[in-house]
Design an enzyme around this catalytic site. Structure first.
Site, short mmCIF file in Angstrom:
data_model
loop_
_atom_site.label_atom_id
_atom_site.label_comp_id
_atom_site.label_asym_id
_atom_site.label_seq_id
_atom_site.Cartn_x
_atom_site.Cartn_y
_atom_site.Cartn_z
N LYS A 210 -26.60 33.11 40.16
CA LYS A 210 -27.21 32.99 41.49
C LYS A 210 -28.68 33.42 41.49
CE LYS A 210 -23.06 32.49 44.11
NZ LYS A 210 -21.99 33.06 44.93
N ARG A 253 -15.99 35.48 39.39
CA ARG A 253 -16.05 34.01 39.35
C ARG A 253 -17.30 33.63 38.58
NH1 ARG A 253 -18.46 30.00 42.20
NH2 ARG A 253 -17.26 28.10 42.59
N1 PMM Z 1 -19.89 30.91 45.21
C1 PMM Z 1 -20.00 29.57 45.17
C2 PMM Z 1 -18.87 28.75 45.40
N2 PMM Z 1 -17.67 29.29 45.67
N3 PMM Z 1 -16.32 31.19 45.99
C3 PMM Z 1 -16.18 32.52 46.08
N4 PMM Z 1 -14.98 33.06 46.37
N5 PMM Z 1 -17.23 33.36 45.86
C4 PMM Z 1 -18.48 32.90 45.57
O1 PMM Z 1 -19.41 33.71 45.42
C5 PMM Z 1 -18.67 31.48 45.49
C6 PMM Z 1 -17.53 30.64 45.72
C7 PMM Z 1 -21.34 28.95 44.88
O2 PMM Z 1 -21.58 28.89 43.51
P1 PMM Z 1 -21.40 27.56 42.60
O3 PMM Z 1 -22.18 26.46 43.27
O4 PMM Z 1 -21.93 27.94 41.26
O5 PMM Z 1 -19.95 27.22 42.53
#
Ligand code: PMM
Length: 278
Positions: A210, A253
């Site tokens: 991020k 994650r």
């Molecule tokens: N961040 C993203 C997408 N889904 N779900 C949870 N539970 N927590 C997060 O911080 C989160 C998520 C965005 O990141 P990406 O685009 O790399 O998937």
């Protein structure tokens, strides 16, 4: 031991890995390799939530994720579905997903809490204030830790009232979602506040690649311009994983499952040695 949730975005436009896995076969192969590299859970999403992203049609979202979930669950992989829609959640759980990961904590779809209660699956409730097109307008806090805690507590109340068992709820502070700059660090530095919320909920942290990490590792002279690009943020992510594992966070994650797995195991070996000395 902290679990590793590997990220599988079946989308053409996610902020850090969009477009790489946008055919079902490529996505299934990527999901299997995440599991092989040490992901305990593979998180399959069909809708990008990067800042500014527009929503995907519900039918399109289901079409993207369903074959991937079916195939991975069929291979014995534990799958979560990253969705804000009750309809997608139901189809995904019917296809073998065991966890619904809802970045809106039930706010985006009024049917979500009731459907998840019916499905009797685990549910990630992330802190969220608004959809991606406007979330940065909602990123002002007087006290980010207190406000995120209170807003998550309100979500837990609503989810439990809708019939979801408290033990099914996993909380997530939602790094990067209506949070900019130091707000993310304030939340990470006070994760214990969320662990103390209500009935000892499990905690999930999603920091992988991020923007706030990019800013933290920017070299001199880069701070004003583009912070370190997403592709250069994996070591920083692993440092976060190490800190989370040390604090007993339930899961992280991440994009790089192997690095996260290594970090978690190193922390575990360190903690075991401590126990032996007692
Ligand atoms: N961040 C993203 C997408 N889904 N779900 C949870 N539970 N927590 C997060 O911080 C989160 C998520 C965005 O990141 P990406 O685009 O790399 O998937």
């Amino acid at each position: 031991m902290t679990l590793v949730m590997g990220i599988l975005n079946v989308t053409p436009d996610s902020f850090s890995d969009g477009g790489e896995w946008d055919t079902a076969d490529a996505a299934i192969a990527k999901g299997l390799s995440l599991a092989q590299e040490g992901a305990d859970i593979v998180d399959v999403g069909g809708e990008s939530t990067r800042p500014g992203a527009e929503r995907v049609e519900p039918g399109e979202e289901v079409t993207r994720v369903l074959p991937v979930i079916e195939a991975l669950a069929g291979e014995g992989v534990t799958v979560s579905v990253d969705t804000m829609r009750a309809r997608t959640a139901r189809a995904a759980v019917d296809a073998g997903a065991r966890i619904v990961n809802d970045v809106s904590g039930g706010l985006a779809d009024p049917d979500m809490a009731r459907i998840v209660a019916e499905l009797e699956c685990d549910y990630v409730a992330m802190h969220w204030r608004a959809h991606s097109t406007e979330m940065n307008e909602w990123a002002h806090y007087d006290d980010v830790v207190r406000e995120v805690r209170d807003e998550l507590a309100a979500r837990v109340g609503a989810l439990v009232a809708a019939g979801i068992a408290p033990a099914r709820i996993i909380l997530d502070p939602g790094l990067g979602f209506a949070k900019v700059g130091d707000s993310n660090w304030d939340l990470l530095a006070h994760l214990d506040v969320f662990e103390q919320l209500g009935a000892g909920h499990r905690l999930l942290v999603g920091a992988s690649r991020k923007r706030f990490l990019g800013a933290a590792i920017a070299r001199a002279g880069e701070e004003q311009g583009d912070p370190a690009p997403a592709s250069a943020r994996d070591h920083a992510t692993t440092a976060i994983t190490t800190m989370c594992a040390q604090q007993g966070v339930w899961a992280v994650r991440v994009h790089d499952a192997r690095a996260a797995r290594d970090a978690v195991q190193v922390v575990s070996a360190w903690q075991n040695a401590r126990e032996r000395q007692r």
